[in-house]
Motif scaffolding. Structure first.
Motif, PDB file in Angstrom:
ATOM      1  N   UNK A 197       0.824  -1.202   0.000  1.00 47.95           N
ATOM      2  CA  UNK A 197       0.000   0.000   0.000  1.00 47.95           C
ATOM      3  C   UNK A 197       0.864   1.262   0.000  1.00 47.95           C
ATOM      4  N   UNK A 198       1.960   1.237   0.767  1.00 52.40           N
ATOM      5  CA  UNK A 198       2.857   2.396   0.773  1.00 52.40           C
ATOM      6  C   UNK A 198       3.458   2.603  -0.613  1.00 52.40           C
ATOM      7  N   UNK A 199       3.867   1.496  -1.244  1.00 52.37           N
ATOM      8  CA  UNK A 199       4.425   1.567  -2.594  1.00 52.37           C
ATOM      9  C   UNK A 199       3.416   2.154  -3.566  1.00 52.37           C
ATOM     10  N   UNK A 200       2.176   1.708  -3.432  1.00 48.53           N
ATOM     11  CA  UNK A 200       1.095   2.219  -4.271  1.00 48.53           C
ATOM     12  C   UNK A 200       0.966   3.729  -4.141  1.00 48.53           C
ATOM     13  N   UNK A 201       1.023   4.204  -2.898  1.00 45.07           N
ATOM     14  CA  UNK A 201       0.931   5.639  -2.659  1.00 45.07           C
ATOM     15  C   UNK A 201       2.042   6.399  -3.357  1.00 45.07           C
ATOM     16  N   UNK A 202       3.276   5.909  -3.230  1.00 46.82           N
ATOM     17  CA  UNK A 202       4.435   6.562  -3.862  1.00 46.82           C
ATOM     18  C   UNK A 202       4.250   6.608  -5.376  1.00 46.82           C
ATOM     19  N   UNK A 203       3.881   5.458  -5.958  1.00 45.56           N
ATOM     20  CA  UNK A 203       3.790   5.359  -7.416  1.00 45.56           C
ATOM     21  C   UNK A 203       2.739   6.317  -7.963  1.00 45.56           C
ATOM     22  N   UNK A 204       1.560   6.294  -7.352  1.00 46.57           N
ATOM     23  CA  UNK A 204       0.480   7.116  -7.903  1.00 46.57           C
ATOM     24  C   UNK A 204       0.751   8.605  -7.702  1.00 46.57           C
ATOM     25  N   UNK A 205       1.271   8.979  -6.526  1.00 47.28           N
ATOM     26  CA  UNK A 205       1.483  10.417  -6.328  1.00 47.28           C
ATOM     27  C   UNK A 205       2.603  10.925  -7.244  1.00 47.28           C
ATOM     28  N   UNK A 206       3.655  10.111  -7.442  1.00 45.99           N
ATOM     29  CA  UNK A 206       4.744  10.532  -8.340  1.00 45.99           C
ATOM     30  C   UNK A 206       4.262  10.594  -9.788  1.00 45.99           C
ATOM     31  N   UNK A 207       3.526   9.567 -10.224  1.00 50.13           N
ATOM     32  CA  UNK A 207       3.195   9.516 -11.652  1.00 50.13           C
ATOM     33  C   UNK A 207       1.996  10.393 -12.000  1.00 50.13           C
ATOM     34  N   UNK A 208       1.267  10.888 -10.983  1.00 52.50           N
ATOM     35  CA  UNK A 208       0.226  11.878 -11.290  1.00 52.50           C
ATOM     36  C   UNK A 208       0.780  13.283 -11.078  1.00 52.50           C
ATOM     37  N   UNK A 209       2.094  13.389 -10.988  1.00 51.22           N
ATOM     38  CA  UNK A 209       2.777  14.678 -10.770  1.00 51.22           C
ATOM     39  C   UNK A 209       2.230  15.388  -9.532  1.00 51.22           C
ATOM     40  N   UNK A 210       1.894  14.572  -8.504  1.00 52.19           N
ATOM     41  CA  UNK A 210       1.414  15.156  -7.256  1.00 52.19           C
ATOM     42  C   UNK A 210      -0.056  15.541  -7.232  1.00 52.19           C
TER      43      UNK A 210
END
Lengths: 476, 62
Positions: free
Chosen positions: A141-154
């Motif tokens: 879940x933490x990884x998911x958070x990192x991936x989505x926030x980075x790839x949606x440009x925040x």
């Protein structure tokens, strides 16, 4: 930004649609056996997708490139252990499958209960597996958070992403069970392959003029980076860590679930030849990490996990960033769903064990558990701090301690008793807790010994204590 | 492990576990990769080949 967001949401939607289709084809009432092990009817391809599905997690995607970026050569152990584990799988998985299928068990804890005729041992294994799976789920879940926030440009915060992703996982696990996971795993594998192979080839060429020139530059700038150091992550660290990881590789409870989906044992024999090739995807993950080392330097500590996404964002437009983010999203969802299913099945079978002459219908109960378990994982995700890596390492060491008792279950002549197995696991887990949480290391146990000894993974000591206790108590 | 050809499986396992002693260097580079990485990659490929051979022989002679 809008493009990458669009790709992320479309992928999530497709994953949900696939699961609804899986649910419909399963039809009306679903038994726990259908839900959690697909009625034991999966062939080579489905089993391959499930086993690969749980191996390629966010850790492989982010952690693999992060390790190459942050540590260099020691990262190569990640490719090595997979291959050795697949060699072992040729004999290990058919043995587990044969017994588990004859006994009609659905979970790892039930396997141990039947193998030793001891519900106490089964419950201990269930406790160990749930304690180990929770941090593993939190990590996804933490990884998911990192991936989505980075790839949606925040545009989407990590917390929002975790809520959305978890909700989607719960919906599709409840709806379609293991069949939905296998379908999503297929989608995930195609996307991961495309992204990793694409980036792993394109990045070294566009940024550094090729794989050879890239490594030549690293060798010139960081002379020690591409070989193992003499101390710390030394040769004996490498070999002992590979060996220990191999023993723990198939001890995860959700792996047992995937094994029981197989139609027959030959499925695993074919997979033993296929999986090593798939393992080579990691090579390209490393290339991405090494390319990032030279072009987005300066990431430190936990931030090395961002190497892959940062170098992608710096080099390509939002289309590619969206695709990579979507692939990363699925690497969190698929293992996450298998873990949830595994914990729910284990708990359901303990609370409502199957009885003679009564249809074992704890499926509804297991499905009701899923949202509850997800909520607990969410709590730990938002509450747990930076100790996550410690927890993950500990989780791996914890499940590895189940190996001796499993191995002994194949050899009835070894006369290992339930009491011996229980004592061995308890002692092994205690040793794991002392070494990981108590900060006791091989160097503090064997002061003054050479690095060849003190660099050996401390998990080995726990394993040796486990085996000795198991054998001694069985002989009492 | 009664059938001798199954012992072939030990070869890639030993080559990978022993990699840090057999192959812990950068040169000569293999396809541009440092020798240690190239060595491990080669043996991962060989794992696939060896397991396919053992699988095929086991099907013929179960």
């Amino acid at each position: 930004m809008i493009i990458s967001l669009g790709i992320l949401s479309a992928t999530l939607l497709i994953a949900l649609l696939l699961s609804v289709r899986g649910a419909r084809s399963a039809g009306g009432t679903v038994s726990l056996e259908q839900w959690s092990v697909g009625s034991r009817g999966f062939g080579t391809i489905f089993v391959f997708m499930l086993l690969a599905g749980e191996i390629y997690t966010t850790f492989t995607f982010l952690g693999g490139s992060g390790w190459a970026y942050g540590r260099g050569a020691p990262a190569f152990y990640i490719i090595g252990y997979g291959a050795v584990a697949y060699i072992m799988s040729y004999w290990l998985l058919p043995a587990i499958w044969k017994r588990g299928t004859a006994w009609k068990v659905l979970s790892q804890s039930e396997y141990f209960t039947r193998a030793y005729g001891s519900p106490a041992l089964g419950n201990l294994v269930a406790a160990v597996s749930i304690a180990a799976l929770m941090p593993y789920l939190v990590l996804q879940l933490k990884g998911l958070g990192i991936i989505v926030s980075e790839s949606s440009y925040g545009a989407i915060s990590a917390n929002d992403a975790i809520w959305i992703g978890t909700t989607a996982t719960v919906i599709y696990v409840v709806l379609s069970g293991v069949k939905g996971s296998a379908m999503t795993a297929a989608l995930k594998d195609v996307m991961v392959l495309l992204c990793v192979l694409g980036l792993g080839i394109v990045l070294p060429y566009t940024l550094h003029g090729g794989i050879g020139p890239m490594f030549a530059r690293i060798a010139a700038e960081r002379p020690d980076f591409l070989t193992l150091p003499a101390r710390g992550m030394s040769p004996s660290w490498f070999a002992s860590t590979v060996l220990l990881t191999v023993l723990g590789f198939y001890m995860w409870p959700h792996t047992f679930g995937s094994v029981f989906t197989a139609r027959d044992a030959s499925v695993f024999r074919r997979n033993a030849a296929l999986m090593p090739l798939y393992q080579l995807v990691l090579l390209f993950v490393f290339f991405i990490g090494f390319a990032a080392l030279l072009s987005v330097p300066g990431l430190k500590g936990a931030d090395v996990d961002l190497a892959l996404l940062r170098v992608t964002r710096d080099t390509f437009g939002p289309w590619i960033v969206g695709l990579v983010g979507a692939a990363g999203l699925l690497t969190a969802l698929v293992p996450g769903s298998l873990i949830l299913m595994s914990i729910a099945t284990t708990l359901a079978r303990i609370v409502r064990p199957p009885r003679e002459g009564q249809p074992a219908d704890s499926a509804t109960f297991a499905r009701l558990l899923v949202p509850l378990l997800a909520a607990i994982a969410l709590f730990f995700t938002f509450r747990g701090g930076s100790t996550l890596v410690t927890l993950l390492l500990m989780a791996y060491s914890m499940v590895t301690q189940l190996f001796p008792a499993l191995f002994a279950s194949f050899f009835p002549n070894a006369r290992i008793t339930a009491g011996g197995a229980i004592a061995g696991i308890v002692v092994g887990e205690a040793a794991v807790a002392v070494t990981t949480l108590g900060g006791v290391s091989m160097a503090s146990i064997f002061p003054g010994w050479s690095h060849g000894v003190t660099d050996i993974n401390a998990g080995f000591l726990a394993l040796v204590l486990n085996v000795v206790t198991m054998v001694l108590v069985s002989r009492l | 492990m009664t059938k001798p050809y199954r012992l072939l499986a030990l070869v890639p396992a030993v080559a990978i576990l022993g990699a840090p002693w057999f192959a812990n260097r950068v040169e000569p580079r293999i396809l541009g990769m440092p020798f240690l990485l190239g060595w491990i990659v080669f043996w991962v490929l060989m794992t696939s080949v060896v397991m396919a051979i053992i699988g095929a022989l086991d099907v013929r002679d179960p």
